[in-house]
Design a protein around this motif. Structure first.
Motif, PDB file in Angstrom:
ATOM      1  N   UNK A  16       0.757  -1.290  -0.067  1.00  0.00           N
ATOM      2  CA  UNK A  16       0.030  -0.057  -0.080  1.00  0.00           C
ATOM      3  C   UNK A  16       0.917   1.401  -0.203  1.00  0.00           C
ATOM      4  N   UNK A  17       1.777   1.275   0.730  1.00  0.00           N
ATOM      5  CA  UNK A  17       2.717   2.415   1.111  1.00  0.00           C
ATOM      6  C   UNK A  17       3.436   2.788  -0.478  1.00  0.00           C
ATOM      7  N   UNK A  18       3.883   1.608  -0.947  1.00  0.00           N
ATOM      8  CA  UNK A  18       4.757   1.653  -2.255  1.00  0.00           C
ATOM      9  C   UNK A  18       3.964   1.960  -3.370  1.00  0.00           C
ATOM     10  N   UNK A  19       2.707   1.733  -3.404  1.00  0.00           N
ATOM     11  CA  UNK A  19       1.580   2.048  -4.463  1.00  0.00           C
ATOM     12  C   UNK A  19       1.406   3.595  -4.136  1.00  0.00           C
ATOM     13  N   UNK A  20       1.343   4.057  -3.045  1.00  0.00           N
ATOM     14  CA  UNK A  20       0.909   5.638  -2.589  1.00  0.00           C
ATOM     15  C   UNK A  20       1.700   6.284  -2.839  1.00  0.00           C
ATOM     16  N   UNK A  21       3.066   6.134  -3.013  1.00  0.00           N
ATOM     17  CA  UNK A  21       4.479   6.955  -2.977  1.00  0.00           C
ATOM     18  C   UNK A  21       4.146   7.926  -4.285  1.00  0.00           C
ATOM     19  N   UNK A  22       5.018   9.134  -4.246  1.00  0.00           N
ATOM     20  CA  UNK A  22       5.044  10.120  -5.016  1.00  0.00           C
ATOM     21  C   UNK A  22       6.466  10.049  -5.779  1.00  0.00           C
ATOM     22  N   UNK A  23       6.512  10.395  -6.921  1.00  0.00           N
ATOM     23  CA  UNK A  23       8.130  10.593  -7.525  1.00  0.00           C
ATOM     24  C   UNK A  23       8.290  11.788  -7.147  1.00  0.00           C
ATOM     25  N   UNK A  24       9.248  11.977  -6.644  1.00  0.00           N
ATOM     26  CA  UNK A  24       9.924  13.238  -6.268  1.00  0.00           C
ATOM     27  C   UNK A  24      11.214  13.792  -6.808  1.00  0.00           C
ATOM     28  N   UNK A  25      11.890  12.767  -7.489  1.00  0.00           N
ATOM     29  CA  UNK A  25      13.137  13.279  -8.090  1.00  0.00           C
ATOM     30  C   UNK A  25      13.755  12.053  -8.954  1.00  0.00           C
ATOM     31  N   UNK A  26      14.642  12.433  -9.982  1.00  0.00           N
ATOM     32  CA  UNK A  26      15.188  11.482 -10.835  1.00  0.00           C
ATOM     33  C   UNK A  26      16.901  11.820 -10.743  1.00  0.00           C
ATOM     34  N   UNK A  27      17.621  11.048 -10.625  1.00  0.00           N
ATOM     35  CA  UNK A  27      18.975  11.289 -10.778  1.00  0.00           C
ATOM     36  C   UNK A  27      20.150  10.388 -11.484  1.00  0.00           C
TER      37      UNK A  27
END
Length: 108
Positions: A16-27
């Protein structure tokens, strides 16, 4: 991962927590930022070997739960979520996802 032998209820929470995660950065793997998680600063340069060893699509989980996390940020600070954030290998780079209510900051 440390959570593979856990009861189904714990695995459901993780999913559940992984599914609700928000992408905040790419590097890229060449320049690794620092992460600010509550009062804690994590220098990803110190984790470069672990990040480079990830297979494409694999994740490195940060938080306070020793049942779910690869990197324990703090095991007693309630401002750090059980599963606070994770980094996923994506091709030659990485993606940072925030799972917390308190946020994760990227410091360049």
């Amino acid at each position: 991962f440390p959570f593979l032998d856990q009861p189904k209820a714990l695995l459901d929470l993780l999913e559940y927590q992984l599914r609700e995660a928000k992408l905040i950065a790419k590097f890229s793997g060449r320049v690794l930022p620092k992460l600010q998680i509550s009062a804690y600063t994590i220098d990803l340069f110190n984790l470069q070997q672990r990040l480079n060893n990830l297979k494409d699509g694999s994740i490195l989980v940060f938080g306070r739960s020793d049942k779910f996390c690869d990197i324990i940020v703090s095991n007693c600070d309630q401002r750090v979520s059980r599963i606070h954030c994770y980094i996923r290998k994506n091709g030659n780079g990485f993606e940072l996802f925030d799972c917390s209510l308190n946020g994760t900051q990227v410091i360049l």
